[in-house]
Design a protein around this motif. Structure first.
Motif, PDB file in Angstrom:
ATOM      1  N   ARG A   1       0.845  -1.192   0.000  1.00 60.00           N
ATOM      2  CA  ARG A   1       0.000   0.000   0.000  1.00 60.00           C
ATOM      3  C   ARG A   1       0.885   1.248   0.000  1.00 60.00           C
ATOM      4  NH1 ARG A   1      -5.248  -1.648   1.236  1.00 60.00           N
ATOM      5  NH2 ARG A   1      -5.440  -3.583   2.438  1.00 60.00           N
ATOM      6  N   SER A   2       0.330   2.378  -0.365  1.00 54.75           N
ATOM      7  CA  SER A   2       1.100   3.609  -0.464  1.00 54.75           C
ATOM      8  C   SER A   2       1.801   3.947   0.848  1.00 54.75           C
ATOM      9  CB  SER A   2       0.188   4.771  -0.863  1.00 54.75           C
ATOM     10  OG  SER A   2       0.915   5.982  -0.850  1.00 54.75           O
ATOM     11  N   ARG A   3       3.077   4.247   0.746  1.00 51.99           N
ATOM     12  CA  ARG A   3       3.844   4.665   1.933  1.00 51.99           C
ATOM     13  C   ARG A   3       3.661   6.151   2.228  1.00 51.99           C
ATOM     14  NH1 ARG A   3       9.786   3.714  -0.415  1.00 51.99           N
ATOM     15  NH2 ARG A   3       8.638   2.365  -1.856  1.00 51.99           N
ATOM     16  N   ASP A   4       3.011   6.867   1.308  1.00 47.30           N
ATOM     17  CA  ASP A   4       2.854   8.317   1.431  1.00 47.30           C
ATOM     18  C   ASP A   4       1.375   8.660   1.630  1.00 47.30           C
ATOM     19  OD1 ASP A   4       2.741  11.057   1.176  1.00 47.30           O
ATOM     20  OD2 ASP A   4       4.067  11.148  -0.567  1.00 47.30           O
TER      21      ASP A   4
ATOM     22  N   ASN B   1      -5.930  -3.093  -6.383  1.00 45.59           N
ATOM     23  CA  ASN B   1      -6.167  -1.672  -6.159  1.00 45.59           C
ATOM     24  C   ASN B   1      -5.312  -1.105  -5.036  1.00 45.59           C
ATOM     25  OD1 ASN B   1      -8.136  -3.388  -4.573  1.00 45.59           O
ATOM     26  ND2 ASN B   1      -8.496  -1.431  -3.566  1.00 45.59           N
ATOM     27  N   TRP B   2      -5.008  -1.924  -4.033  1.00 47.32           N
ATOM     28  CA  TRP B   2      -4.305  -1.391  -2.868  1.00 47.32           C
ATOM     29  C   TRP B   2      -2.856  -1.003  -3.189  1.00 47.32           C
ATOM     30  CZ3 TRP B   2      -6.619  -6.437  -1.931  1.00 47.32           C
ATOM     31  CH2 TRP B   2      -5.803  -7.512  -2.324  1.00 47.32           C
ATOM     32  N   ASN B   3      -2.251  -1.583  -4.237  1.00 46.20           N
ATOM     33  CA  ASN B   3      -0.864  -1.233  -4.552  1.00 46.20           C
ATOM     34  C   ASN B   3      -0.745  -0.397  -5.828  1.00 46.20           C
ATOM     35  OD1 ASN B   3      -1.090  -3.303  -6.608  1.00 46.20           O
ATOM     36  ND2 ASN B   3      -0.518  -4.817  -5.054  1.00 46.20           N
ATOM     37  N   PHE B   4      -1.790   0.342  -6.157  1.00 44.86           N
ATOM     38  CA  PHE B   4      -1.818   1.161  -7.359  1.00 44.86           C
ATOM     39  C   PHE B   4      -0.689   2.196  -7.370  1.00 44.86           C
ATOM     40  CE2 PHE B   4      -3.517   4.998  -9.576  1.00 44.86           C
ATOM     41  CZ  PHE B   4      -3.626   4.461 -10.848  1.00 44.86           C
ATOM     42  N   ILE B   5      -0.325   2.735  -6.208  1.00 45.48           N
ATOM     43  CA  ILE B   5       0.722   3.747  -6.131  1.00 45.48           C
ATOM     44  C   ILE B   5       2.111   3.115  -6.147  1.00 45.48           C
ATOM     45  CG2 ILE B   5       1.717   5.607  -4.732  1.00 45.48           C
ATOM     46  CD1 ILE B   5      -0.955   6.359  -5.932  1.00 45.48           C
ATOM     47  N   GLU B   6       2.338   2.157  -5.271  1.00 46.58           N
ATOM     48  CA  GLU B   6       3.667   1.576  -5.100  1.00 46.58           C
ATOM     49  C   GLU B   6       4.042   0.594  -6.210  1.00 46.58           C
ATOM     50  OE1 GLU B   6       5.900   2.386  -2.846  1.00 46.58           O
ATOM     51  OE2 GLU B   6       4.606   3.757  -1.706  1.00 46.58           O
ATOM     52  N   CYS B   7       3.037   0.062  -6.892  1.00 43.32           N
ATOM     53  CA  CYS B   7       3.276  -0.877  -7.997  1.00 43.32           C
ATOM     54  C   CYS B   7       2.736  -0.254  -9.277  1.00 43.32           C
ATOM     55  CB  CYS B   7       2.618  -2.233  -7.708  1.00 43.32           C
ATOM     56  SG  CYS B   7       3.282  -3.060  -6.249  1.00 43.32           S
ATOM     57  N   GLU B   8       3.458   0.727  -9.775  1.00 44.52           N
ATOM     58  CA  GLU B   8       2.996   1.508 -10.926  1.00 44.52           C
ATOM     59  C   GLU B   8       2.922   0.648 -12.182  1.00 44.52           C
ATOM     60  OE1 GLU B   8       4.303   5.476 -13.495  1.00 44.52           O
ATOM     61  OE2 GLU B   8       5.603   4.676 -11.916  1.00 44.52           O
ATOM     62  N   ARG B   9       1.810   0.760 -12.889  1.00 44.17           N
ATOM     63  CA  ARG B   9       1.635   0.040 -14.150  1.00 44.17           C
ATOM     64  C   ARG B   9       2.217   0.882 -15.291  1.00 44.17           C
ATOM     65  NH1 ARG B   9      -0.847  -1.747  -9.485  1.00 44.17           N
ATOM     66  NH2 ARG B   9      -3.107  -1.956  -9.645  1.00 44.17           N
TER      67      ARG B   9
ATOM     68  N   LEU C   1       4.215  -3.642 -17.441  1.00 43.72           N
ATOM     69  CA  LEU C   1       5.210  -4.014 -16.441  1.00 43.72           C
ATOM     70  C   LEU C   1       4.971  -3.198 -15.174  1.00 43.72           C
ATOM     71  CD1 LEU C   1       8.513  -4.172 -18.547  1.00 43.72           C
ATOM     72  CD2 LEU C   1       7.013  -6.074 -17.893  1.00 43.72           C
ATOM     73  N   ILE C   2       5.180  -3.827 -14.039  1.00 45.03           N
ATOM     74  CA  ILE C   2       5.034  -3.128 -12.761  1.00 45.03           C
ATOM     75  C   ILE C   2       6.355  -2.443 -12.440  1.00 45.03           C
ATOM     76  CG2 ILE C   2       4.515  -3.371 -10.318  1.00 45.03           C
ATOM     77  CD1 ILE C   2       2.141  -3.942 -12.243  1.00 45.03           C
ATOM     78  N   ASN C   3       6.269  -1.136 -12.205  1.00 43.76           N
ATOM     79  CA  ASN C   3       7.449  -0.310 -11.950  1.00 43.76           C
ATOM     80  C   ASN C   3       8.490  -0.426 -13.070  1.00 43.76           C
ATOM     81  OD1 ASN C   3       6.221   0.474  -9.597  1.00 43.76           O
ATOM     82  ND2 ASN C   3       7.430  -0.847  -8.267  1.00 43.76           N
ATOM     83  N   GLY C   4       8.014  -0.739 -14.267  1.00 43.49           N
ATOM     84  CA  GLY C   4       8.891  -0.840 -15.419  1.00 43.49           C
ATOM     85  C   GLY C   4       9.787  -2.054 -15.431  1.00 43.49           C
TER      86      GLY C   4
END
Length: 303
Positions: free
Chosen positions: A131-134, A213-221, A229-232
Protein backbone atom coordinates in the motif's frame (compact mmCIF):
# COMPACT_ATOMS: atom_id res chain seq x y z
CA UNK A 1 4.64 -32.96 -5.24
CA UNK A 2 3.39 -29.36 -5.05
CA UNK A 3 -0.08 -27.84 -5.23
CA UNK A 4 -2.15 -24.72 -5.42
CA UNK A 5 -5.38 -24.58 -3.42
CA UNK A 6 -8.39 -22.41 -2.68
CA UNK A 7 -11.52 -22.43 -0.49
CA UNK A 8 -14.98 -21.61 -1.85
CA UNK A 9 -18.69 -21.97 -1.36
CA UNK A 10 -20.34 -24.23 -3.94
CA UNK A 11 -21.81 -21.36 -5.97
CA UNK A 12 -18.29 -20.12 -6.67
CA UNK A 13 -17.07 -23.31 -8.31
CA UNK A 14 -16.83 -21.53 -11.67
CA UNK A 15 -14.40 -19.04 -10.09
CA UNK A 16 -12.23 -21.92 -8.93
CA UNK A 17 -12.36 -23.58 -12.34
CA UNK A 18 -11.39 -20.30 -14.01
CA UNK A 19 -8.49 -19.93 -11.59
CA UNK A 20 -7.42 -23.50 -12.30
CA UNK A 21 -7.56 -22.90 -16.06
CA UNK A 22 -5.33 -19.83 -15.71
CA UNK A 23 -2.71 -22.02 -14.01
CA UNK A 24 -3.05 -24.76 -16.61
CA UNK A 25 -1.83 -22.35 -19.27
CA UNK A 26 1.61 -22.78 -17.72
CA UNK A 27 1.34 -26.44 -16.62
CA UNK A 28 -1.64 -28.52 -17.71
CA UNK A 29 -0.87 -31.04 -14.98
CA UNK A 30 -0.81 -28.57 -12.11
CA UNK A 31 -2.32 -29.95 -8.89
CA UNK A 32 -5.21 -27.76 -7.80
CA UNK A 33 -7.05 -28.59 -4.58
CA UNK A 34 -10.44 -27.05 -3.79
CA UNK A 35 -12.23 -27.09 -0.45
CA UNK A 36 -15.98 -26.47 -0.74
CA UNK A 37 -17.32 -25.43 2.65
CA UNK A 38 -21.04 -25.87 2.05
CA UNK A 39 -21.52 -28.92 -0.16
CA UNK A 40 -19.94 -31.15 -2.77
CA UNK A 41 -19.89 -31.21 -6.55
CA UNK A 42 -18.52 -33.57 -9.15
CA UNK A 43 -15.92 -32.16 -11.52
CA UNK A 44 -14.38 -34.46 -14.11
CA UNK A 45 -10.79 -33.26 -14.12
CA UNK A 46 -7.96 -35.43 -12.87
CA UNK A 47 -5.92 -32.39 -11.83
CA UNK A 48 -8.67 -30.68 -9.85
CA UNK A 49 -9.42 -32.33 -6.52
CA UNK A 50 -12.55 -31.44 -4.56
CA UNK A 51 -12.74 -31.74 -0.76
CA UNK A 52 -15.64 -31.09 1.58
CA UNK A 53 -15.89 -29.77 5.11
CA UNK A 54 -16.44 -33.36 6.25
CA UNK A 55 -12.94 -34.28 5.03
CA UNK A 56 -11.50 -31.62 7.32
CA UNK A 57 -13.71 -32.49 10.29
CA UNK A 58 -12.87 -36.19 10.06
CA UNK A 59 -9.14 -35.57 9.73
CA UNK A 60 -8.80 -32.92 12.42
CA UNK A 61 -11.85 -32.98 14.71
CA UNK A 62 -10.10 -31.20 17.60
CA UNK A 63 -8.69 -28.49 15.37
CA UNK A 64 -12.02 -27.94 13.66
CA UNK A 65 -13.77 -27.67 17.00
CA UNK A 66 -11.80 -24.45 17.59
CA UNK A 67 -13.50 -22.71 14.65
CA UNK A 68 -16.78 -24.63 14.62
CA UNK A 69 -18.72 -21.56 15.71
CA UNK A 70 -18.01 -19.99 12.30
CA UNK A 71 -20.04 -22.65 10.47
CA UNK A 72 -23.00 -20.29 10.44
CA UNK A 73 -20.94 -17.94 8.24
CA UNK A 74 -19.46 -20.24 5.55
CA UNK A 75 -18.85 -17.57 2.91
CA UNK A 76 -16.75 -15.35 5.17
CA UNK A 77 -15.39 -16.22 8.62
CA UNK A 78 -15.44 -19.98 8.14
CA UNK A 79 -13.64 -19.80 4.79
CA UNK A 80 -11.00 -17.48 6.19
CA UNK A 81 -10.43 -19.40 9.41
CA UNK A 82 -10.09 -22.65 7.45
CA UNK A 83 -7.00 -21.55 5.53
CA UNK A 84 -4.40 -22.81 8.03
CA UNK A 85 -6.34 -26.02 8.64
CA UNK A 86 -6.80 -26.82 4.94
CA UNK A 87 -3.10 -26.17 4.32
CA UNK A 88 -2.25 -28.46 7.24
CA UNK A 89 -4.53 -31.12 5.74
CA UNK A 90 -2.81 -30.90 2.35
CA UNK A 91 0.69 -31.01 3.80
CA UNK A 92 0.07 -33.88 6.24
CA UNK A 93 -2.83 -36.03 5.02
CA UNK A 94 -2.29 -35.49 1.29
CA UNK A 95 1.52 -35.37 1.61
CA UNK A 96 2.19 -32.35 -0.59
CA UNK A 97 5.70 -30.96 -0.18
CA UNK A 98 4.70 -27.38 -0.92
CA UNK A 99 1.28 -25.71 -0.97
CA UNK A 100 0.17 -22.28 -2.15
CA UNK A 101 -3.22 -20.95 -1.07
CA UNK A 102 -4.83 -18.37 -3.37
CA UNK A 103 -8.18 -16.61 -3.16
CA UNK A 104 -10.68 -17.63 -5.86
CA UNK A 105 -10.85 -14.09 -7.32
CA UNK A 106 -7.26 -14.31 -8.58
CA UNK A 107 -6.17 -14.82 -12.19
CA UNK A 108 -2.71 -15.69 -13.55
CA UNK A 109 -1.10 -14.02 -16.58
CA UNK A 110 2.46 -15.34 -16.36
CA UNK A 111 3.93 -18.46 -14.81
CA UNK A 112 3.93 -18.48 -10.99
CA UNK A 113 5.90 -21.69 -10.60
CA UNK A 114 9.06 -19.85 -9.54
CA UNK A 115 7.24 -19.34 -6.24
CA UNK A 116 7.68 -23.02 -5.43
CA UNK A 117 11.43 -22.50 -5.88
CA UNK A 118 11.23 -19.62 -3.40
CA UNK A 119 9.87 -22.12 -0.85
CA UNK A 120 13.22 -23.90 -0.99
CA UNK A 121 14.56 -20.90 0.96
CA UNK A 122 11.82 -20.50 3.57
CA UNK A 123 8.91 -22.22 5.32
CA UNK A 124 6.36 -19.47 4.59
CA UNK A 125 6.08 -17.01 1.73
CA UNK A 126 3.89 -13.89 2.00
CA UNK A 127 2.86 -11.08 -0.35
CA UNK A 128 2.95 -7.53 1.05
CA UNK A 129 0.02 -5.33 0.18
CA UNK A 130 2.52 -2.69 -0.95
CA UNK A 131 0.00 0.00 0.00
CA UNK A 132 1.10 3.61 -0.46
CA UNK A 133 3.84 4.67 1.93
CA UNK A 134 2.85 8.32 1.43
CA UNK A 135 -0.43 9.40 3.09
CA UNK A 136 -0.50 12.51 0.89
CA UNK A 137 -0.73 10.36 -2.23
CA UNK A 138 -3.21 7.77 -0.93
CA UNK A 139 -4.34 8.33 2.64
CA UNK A 140 -6.94 5.54 2.53
CA UNK A 141 -4.44 2.82 1.71
CA UNK A 142 -1.81 4.32 4.00
CA UNK A 143 -4.27 4.14 6.89
CA UNK A 144 -5.11 0.54 6.02
CA UNK A 145 -1.50 -0.46 6.62
CA UNK A 146 -2.41 -0.10 10.30
CA UNK A 147 -5.93 -1.56 10.16
CA UNK A 148 -5.97 -4.18 7.38
CA UNK A 149 -2.56 -5.78 7.68
CA UNK A 150 0.81 -5.51 5.97
CA UNK A 151 0.34 -8.78 4.09
CA UNK A 152 -2.55 -10.03 1.98
CA UNK A 153 -4.06 -13.29 3.18
CA UNK A 154 -5.36 -14.03 -0.31
CA UNK A 155 -1.96 -15.65 -0.85
CA UNK A 156 -0.11 -17.90 1.58
CA UNK A 157 2.61 -20.36 0.56
CA UNK A 158 4.17 -22.89 2.90
CA UNK A 159 5.95 -26.22 3.43
CA UNK A 160 5.46 -28.93 6.10
CA UNK A 161 8.09 -27.15 8.21
CA UNK A 162 5.49 -24.42 8.74
CA UNK A 163 3.03 -26.61 10.67
CA UNK A 164 3.87 -24.73 13.88
CA UNK A 165 2.88 -21.49 12.14
CA UNK A 166 -0.32 -22.99 10.74
CA UNK A 167 -1.32 -24.25 14.20
CA UNK A 168 -0.64 -20.81 15.68
CA UNK A 169 -2.63 -19.10 12.92
CA UNK A 170 -5.58 -21.39 13.57
CA UNK A 171 -5.41 -20.65 17.30
CA UNK A 172 -5.50 -16.89 16.84
CA UNK A 173 -8.32 -17.17 14.30
CA UNK A 174 -10.26 -19.14 16.90
CA UNK A 175 -9.58 -16.33 19.37
CA UNK A 176 -11.03 -13.47 17.34
CA UNK A 177 -12.26 -12.87 13.78
CA UNK A 178 -13.30 -9.24 13.60
CA UNK A 179 -12.52 -6.09 11.60
CA UNK A 180 -11.94 -3.60 14.40
CA UNK A 181 -9.48 -2.49 17.09
CA UNK A 182 -6.46 -3.48 15.00
CA UNK A 183 -7.83 -6.89 14.03
CA UNK A 184 -8.73 -7.84 10.47
CA UNK A 185 -10.22 -11.36 10.53
CA UNK A 186 -7.45 -13.84 9.58
CA UNK A 187 -5.25 -11.30 7.79
CA UNK A 188 -3.72 -8.89 10.31
CA UNK A 189 -2.34 -11.85 12.26
CA UNK A 190 0.18 -12.30 9.44
CA UNK A 191 1.89 -9.08 10.60
CA UNK A 192 3.26 -11.06 13.55
CA UNK A 193 4.86 -13.91 11.63
CA UNK A 194 8.26 -12.30 10.96
CA UNK A 195 8.44 -11.25 14.63
CA UNK A 196 7.46 -14.48 16.38
CA UNK A 197 8.71 -16.94 13.77
CA UNK A 198 12.02 -15.42 12.64
CA UNK A 199 13.92 -17.42 10.08
CA UNK A 200 10.78 -19.15 8.83
CA UNK A 201 9.11 -16.35 6.88
CA UNK A 202 10.01 -14.38 3.77
CA UNK A 203 8.09 -11.95 1.62
CA UNK A 204 7.81 -11.96 -2.17
CA UNK A 205 9.75 -9.09 -3.69
CA UNK A 206 8.34 -9.62 -7.19
CA UNK A 207 5.89 -6.72 -7.54
CA UNK A 208 3.93 -8.52 -10.28
CA UNK A 209 2.41 -10.82 -7.65
CA UNK A 210 -0.96 -9.86 -6.16
CA UNK A 211 -1.48 -6.76 -8.29
CA UNK A 212 -4.59 -5.01 -7.00
CA UNK A 213 -6.17 -1.67 -6.16
CA UNK A 214 -4.30 -1.39 -2.87
CA UNK A 215 -0.86 -1.23 -4.55
CA UNK A 216 -1.82 1.16 -7.36
CA UNK A 217 0.72 3.75 -6.13
CA UNK A 218 3.67 1.58 -5.10
CA UNK A 219 3.28 -0.88 -8.00
CA UNK A 220 3.00 1.51 -10.93
CA UNK A 221 1.64 0.04 -14.15
CA UNK A 222 3.69 0.99 -17.21
CA UNK A 223 3.28 -0.05 -20.84
CA UNK A 224 6.70 -1.00 -22.23
CA UNK A 225 7.09 -2.73 -25.61
CA UNK A 226 3.38 -3.60 -25.65
CA UNK A 227 3.58 -5.26 -22.23
CA UNK A 228 2.33 -3.97 -18.90
CA UNK A 229 5.21 -4.01 -16.44
CA UNK A 230 5.03 -3.13 -12.76
CA UNK A 231 7.45 -0.31 -11.95
CA UNK A 232 8.89 -0.84 -15.42
CA UNK A 233 10.47 -4.12 -14.32
CA UNK A 234 8.07 -6.86 -13.27
CA UNK A 235 5.63 -8.66 -15.60
CA UNK A 236 2.21 -9.26 -14.07
CA UNK A 237 2.11 -12.74 -12.54
CA UNK A 238 -1.35 -12.54 -11.01
CA UNK A 239 -4.05 -9.96 -10.38
CA UNK A 240 -6.36 -10.04 -7.37
CA UNK A 241 -9.74 -8.95 -8.72
CA UNK A 242 -11.28 -7.63 -5.52
CA UNK A 243 -14.29 -5.28 -5.79
CA UNK A 244 -11.85 -2.40 -5.27
CA UNK A 245 -9.67 -3.59 -8.14
CA UNK A 246 -12.68 -3.94 -10.44
CA UNK A 247 -13.91 -0.48 -9.49
CA UNK A 248 -10.49 1.10 -10.10
CA UNK A 249 -10.22 -0.47 -13.56
CA UNK A 250 -13.81 0.31 -14.42
CA UNK A 251 -13.41 3.97 -13.40
CA UNK A 252 -10.57 4.39 -15.88
CA UNK A 253 -7.97 5.08 -13.18
CA UNK A 254 -6.26 1.74 -13.78
CA UNK A 255 -6.84 1.60 -17.54
CA UNK A 256 -3.67 -0.38 -18.29
CA UNK A 257 -5.41 -3.38 -16.70
CA UNK A 258 -8.44 -3.10 -19.00
CA UNK A 259 -7.30 -5.93 -21.25
CA UNK A 260 -6.47 -8.10 -18.25
CA UNK A 261 -10.00 -7.64 -16.96
CA UNK A 262 -11.41 -8.42 -20.41
CA UNK A 263 -9.42 -11.65 -20.46
CA UNK A 264 -10.62 -12.53 -16.97
CA UNK A 265 -14.26 -11.86 -17.84
CA UNK A 266 -14.07 -14.07 -20.93
CA UNK A 267 -12.38 -16.80 -18.90
CA UNK A 268 -15.15 -16.73 -16.27
CA UNK A 269 -17.80 -17.00 -18.97
CA UNK A 270 -16.27 -20.24 -20.26
CA UNK A 271 -17.51 -21.86 -17.05
CA UNK A 272 -20.54 -19.62 -16.50
CA UNK A 273 -21.80 -18.32 -19.88
CA UNK A 274 -24.32 -15.94 -18.28
CA UNK A 275 -21.91 -14.41 -15.78
CA UNK A 276 -21.93 -10.63 -15.42
CA UNK A 277 -20.26 -8.25 -13.00
CA UNK A 278 -22.54 -6.07 -10.92
CA UNK A 279 -22.30 -2.34 -10.34
CA UNK A 280 -24.55 0.57 -9.51
CA UNK A 281 -25.35 3.33 -11.99
CA UNK A 282 -23.24 5.88 -10.11
CA UNK A 283 -20.14 3.72 -10.69
CA UNK A 284 -20.59 3.65 -14.45
CA UNK A 285 -17.98 5.72 -16.28
CA UNK A 286 -19.95 7.85 -18.78
CA UNK A 287 -16.98 7.84 -21.15
CA UNK A 288 -17.30 4.07 -21.58
CA UNK A 289 -20.15 2.13 -23.15
CA UNK A 290 -22.55 1.27 -20.32
CA UNK A 291 -22.60 -2.37 -21.33
CA UNK A 292 -18.82 -2.89 -21.28
CA UNK A 293 -18.82 -3.99 -17.63
CA UNK A 294 -22.45 -4.22 -16.63
CA UNK A 295 -21.80 -5.49 -13.13
CA UNK A 296 -19.25 -5.70 -10.34
CA UNK A 297 -18.99 -8.75 -8.07
CA UNK A 298 -21.96 -8.95 -5.73
CA UNK A 299 -20.07 -10.89 -3.07
CA UNK A 300 -17.95 -8.70 -0.83
CA UNK A 301 -14.55 -10.34 -1.05
CA UNK A 302 -12.17 -9.43 1.73
CA UNK A 303 -10.00 -6.49 0.68
Amino acid sequence: MDCFCTIITADYLFFARTLHASLQKFDNKVNFEVLIVDGNVEVIDEHLQIYTLENIKESYPDDFEKIKRFESDPASNLRWALKPLFLKFLLTKEKFKKAIFIDPDIHFYNSPFFLFDELDKTDVLLTPHWRSRDPKLDSENFDQLFTGGLYNAGFFACTPEALNILDWWLEVCSYKMVKSQGFYVDQAYLNLLPVYFPGQVRQIEHRGCNVSNWNFIECERRMINNQVLINGVYPIIFIHFTPGTLKLIHSGKDKLLDEHLDEYTKALRKFNPHFEFETSEKEVNPEKPKNKYIKILKRKFKL
